[in-house]
Design a protein around this motif. Structure first.
Motif, PDB file in Angstrom:
ATOM      1  N   SER A 210      -1.468   3.574   1.996  1.00 56.70           N
ATOM      2  CA  SER A 210      -2.911   3.346   1.867  1.00 56.70           C
ATOM      3  C   SER A 210      -3.708   4.059   2.953  1.00 56.70           C
ATOM      4  O   SER A 210      -4.876   4.392   2.743  1.00 56.70           O
ATOM      5  CB  SER A 210      -3.221   1.852   1.879  1.00 56.70           C
TER       6      SER A 210
ATOM      7  N   GLN B 278      -6.839   3.506  -3.954  1.00 54.18           N
ATOM      8  CA  GLN B 278      -6.327   2.149  -3.774  1.00 54.18           C
ATOM      9  C   GLN B 278      -4.971   2.059  -4.452  1.00 54.18           C
ATOM     10  O   GLN B 278      -4.664   2.834  -5.354  1.00 54.18           O
ATOM     11  CB  GLN B 278      -7.253   1.121  -4.413  1.00 54.18           C
ATOM     12  N   TYR B 279      -4.193   1.092  -4.034  1.00 51.21           N
ATOM     13  CA  TYR B 279      -2.909   0.758  -4.661  1.00 51.21           C
ATOM     14  C   TYR B 279      -1.844   1.849  -4.501  1.00 51.21           C
ATOM     15  O   TYR B 279      -0.932   1.952  -5.302  1.00 51.21           O
ATOM     16  CB  TYR B 279      -3.082   0.376  -6.142  1.00 51.21           C
TER      17      TYR B 279
END
Length: 122
Positions: free
Chosen positions: A41, A36-37
């Motif tokens: 993505s 994540q992040y």
């Protein structure tokens, strides 16, 4: 006077398999997107795959850098810090970050690299 510098062959990897290929071809380091992040993505790598990639890289004396390089909301910041700790525990050698708000947080003792998304013009 010219100063010689060590050169690092750093290869991108969008998966565990891609990272293993890069390492077997002689990469000194690979970088992958966090689960994540990460700015990309769609090619985030699972925590378990990052753990396996770190184990393999370290057997080659190579490194794994993980991109945690998006701008974070206040709510996401807490989860990103948790992710940083999980990546550190998985064996990541450095984090590639964009949001400098992470610098004010309780991060694990891991090197931080500025992402190319950190745009500075002055």
């Amino acid at each position: 006077m010219t100063t010689l510098r060590d050169i690092e062959l750093l290869a991108p990897a969008s998966s565990l398999e891609g990272g293993l290929v890069a390492l077997s071809a002689g990469a000194d380091a690979v970088y992958v997107g966090a689960p994540q992040y990460g700015a990309r993505s769609a090619v985030g790598v699972s925590l378990e795959d990052i753990r396996q990639l770190c184990d393999a890289a370290h057997s080659y004396a190579a490194r794994v850098y993980v991109a945690l390089n998006t701008i974070l909301t206040d709510r996401q910041l807490t989860y990103a810090v948790e992710m940083a700790h999980q990546l550190y525990e998985a064996g990541a050698d450095a984090l590639i970050i964009q949001d400098l708000g992470l610098l004010t947080q309780e991060l694990p003792p891991i090197p931080l690299h500025a992402s190319t998304q950190c745009h500075n013009h002055s």
